[in-house]
Design a protein around this motif. Structure first.
Motif, mmCIF file in Angstrom:
data_model
loop_
_atom_site.group_PDB
_atom_site.id
_atom_site.type_symbol
_atom_site.label_atom_id
_atom_site.label_comp_id
_atom_site.label_asym_id
_atom_site.label_seq_id
_atom_site.Cartn_x
_atom_site.Cartn_y
_atom_site.Cartn_z
ATOM 1 N N LYS A 1 0.838 -1.125 -0.009
ATOM 2 C CA LYS A 1 0.159 -0.169 -0.261
ATOM 3 C C LYS A 1 0.791 1.721 -0.117
ATOM 4 O O LYS A 1 1.682 1.466 1.200
ATOM 5 N N TYR B 1 0.175 7.588 -4.560
ATOM 6 C CA TYR B 1 0.713 7.424 -5.818
ATOM 7 C C TYR B 1 1.395 8.439 -6.011
ATOM 8 O O TYR B 1 0.743 9.847 -6.101
ATOM 9 N N LEU C 1 5.169 4.222 -10.200
ATOM 10 C CA LEU C 1 3.818 3.126 -9.872
ATOM 11 C C LEU C 1 4.625 2.514 -10.877
ATOM 12 O O LEU C 1 4.482 0.660 -10.745
ATOM 13 N N GLY D 1 -0.633 -1.842 -3.986
ATOM 14 C CA GLY D 1 -1.898 -0.725 -3.946
ATOM 15 C C GLY D 1 -1.258 0.367 -3.520
ATOM 16 O O GLY D 1 -0.698 0.552 -3.139
ATOM 17 N N VAL D 2 -2.558 1.366 -3.944
ATOM 18 C CA VAL D 2 -2.772 2.094 -3.625
ATOM 19 C C VAL D 2 -3.442 3.233 -2.788
ATOM 20 O O VAL D 2 -4.772 2.650 -2.335
ATOM 21 N N LEU E 1 -8.159 8.769 -9.682
ATOM 22 C CA LEU E 1 -6.865 7.552 -8.911
ATOM 23 C C LEU E 1 -6.714 6.462 -9.259
ATOM 24 O O LEU E 1 -5.652 5.406 -9.352
ATOM 25 N N GLN F 1 -6.468 5.518 -12.312
ATOM 26 C CA GLN F 1 -4.925 6.009 -13.220
ATOM 27 C C GLN F 1 -4.242 4.757 -12.823
ATOM 28 O O GLN F 1 -2.879 4.008 -13.154
ATOM 29 N N ALA F 2 -4.272 4.100 -10.962
ATOM 30 C CA ALA F 2 -3.375 3.124 -10.613
ATOM 31 C C ALA F 2 -4.047 1.498 -12.181
ATOM 32 O O ALA F 2 -2.834 1.505 -11.167
ATOM 33 N N GLU F 3 -4.697 1.119 -11.902
ATOM 34 C CA GLU F 3 -5.630 0.167 -12.729
ATOM 35 C C GLU F 3 -4.576 0.262 -13.951
ATOM 36 O O GLU F 3 -3.563 -0.419 -13.995
ATOM 37 N N TYR G 1 -2.022 1.864 -14.503
ATOM 38 C CA TYR G 1 0.071 1.304 -14.339
ATOM 39 C C TYR G 1 0.235 0.772 -13.894
ATOM 40 O O TYR G 1 0.982 0.708 -13.042
ATOM 41 N N ALA H 1 -1.502 -1.136 -10.291
ATOM 42 C CA ALA H 1 -1.872 -1.035 -9.442
ATOM 43 C C ALA H 1 -2.701 -2.040 -9.185
ATOM 44 O O ALA H 1 -3.591 -2.073 -10.167
ATOM 45 N N ALA I 1 -6.917 -0.561 -4.603
ATOM 46 C CA ALA I 1 -6.896 0.617 -3.777
ATOM 47 C C ALA I 1 -6.923 0.034 -2.820
ATOM 48 O O ALA I 1 -8.275 -0.273 -2.099
#
Length: 342
Positions: free
Chosen positions: A227, A230, A236, A249-250, A264, A267-269, A271, A273, A276
């Protein structure tokens, strides 16, 4: 009972990830950090409020989220887990309960306090045997009354003495967790009192610290996932692409706009991650259940962040709840790392 979390982690580790496997956690462990104010304001439908929620009202929010059955993890303080588990809230649920297993000094953000201004110092309130089965000592055959999953947090500050203390405490925790059969995920914050770390190199400093601190840790003692904050797409992608066996995870950070929350997540998914873990972005929303519902749709790729903001405002309208911002303002990306790829 096998929870959604175990099923999703197994598919991700096997290289079979699909959008529906993205893991969403509700981080309702703020009483171990900002304390009373982390319960969030008791908001009226017109947007006004006069006080913060009390513990009973906060726990009602947790019960509602568990009943909704959309999040995969519910992260709590040990005391709140004890109460809810004692009621049987998680007994037939596919939502995995977890506890904050340590509460380092950099999250002691109490009103009037300045603890979080100095380099993080390790500390643990929660007792693993108590969390697992309520006993004082390890009991391998005892029935589980709480949970076998927790969050362990560490913060690096480029401060040799402070960082060494943190790493030594982490080693002690890993050994204890192994003895008790306790699993954990590892939270690594950005420096809270960093020494001589330039802003542009800070995300890569954090990545290097993560890889270095886990390099000597055998598979059996490694975290289930990470965790982290971001820090933009480049950082990432670098960490998520380093080792397919290390699930990243972020964390959510501040409440931000509704667009910030959904952006968020998207973008996390995008790049790399696969988890969440959002606290304030859920807890401070006008309607947490509607926010979580739209988060799931964004994670699944069913809607874009912009579409999700409009759908969220539509949901508030149907509930008779006044949004904190206009649709236009709530659709803006305001958090700096998100603007790099928005």
């Amino acid at each position: 009972m096998t929870t959604r979390l175990e099923q999703k982690l197994a598919r991700i580790r096997a290289g079979q990830y699909r959008r529906g496997d993205f893991i969403i956690a509700d981080a309702k462990d703020g009483d171990m950090g900002p304390s009373l104010v982390s319960m969030g304001p008791l908001r009226r439908k017109d947007g006004s409020w006069a006080r913060y929620r009390n513990r009973a009202e906060f726990l009602d929010q947790v019960r509602a989220v568990v009943r909704q059955d959309v999040v995969d993890i519910m992260l709590l303080s040990a005391s709140n887990l004890e109460k809810l588990a004692g009621e049987g809230v998680f007994r037939d649920s596919s939502v995995k309960p977890a506890v904050r297993a340590n509460d380092t000094s950099d999250i002691w953000m109490v009103r009037g306090g300045t603890y979080n201004k100095t380099a993080s110092r390790p500390f643990r309130s929660a007792s693993l045997p108590r969390v697992l089965h309520g006993g004082l000592e390890f009991q391998p055959d005892a029935a589980r009354t709480g949970t076998d999953l927790g969050l362990y947090s560490i913060t690096f500050n480029n401060d040799l003495e402070a960082d060494l203390r943190s790493l030594e405490a982490y080693a002690v925790f890993r050994a204890e967790a192994a003895r008790h059969g306790f699993k954990y995920f590892l939270e690594v914050f950005n420096p809270n009192a960093g020494r001589d770390i330039l802003p542009d190199i800070m995300p890569h400093y954090v990545n290097d610290c993560i890889v270095r601190c886990l390099a000597g840790v055998m598979e059996a003692d490694r975290p289930q996932f990470l965790k982290i904050a971001y820090n933009g797409p480049k950082a990432l992608e670098e960490l998520a692409g380093y080792d397919p066996g290390m699930i990243v995870g972020v964390l959510g950070g501040g409440a931000g706009t509704t667009r910030d929350c959904f952006e968020l997540l998207a973008q996390a998914e995008r790049y790399g991650a696969r988890v969440a873990l959002f606290g304030r972005k859920i807890n401070l929303a006008e309607d947490s259940l509607s926010m979580i519902s739209m988060m799931r749709q964004v994670a699944d790729g069913a809607v874009t962040p912009q579409e999700a903001v409009r759908a969220y405002h539509d949901a508030l309208s149907k509930l008779g709840i006044k949004p904190a911002r206009s649709l236009e303002d709530d659709g803006l990306v305001t958090e700096a790392p998100l603007k790099q790829a928005a």
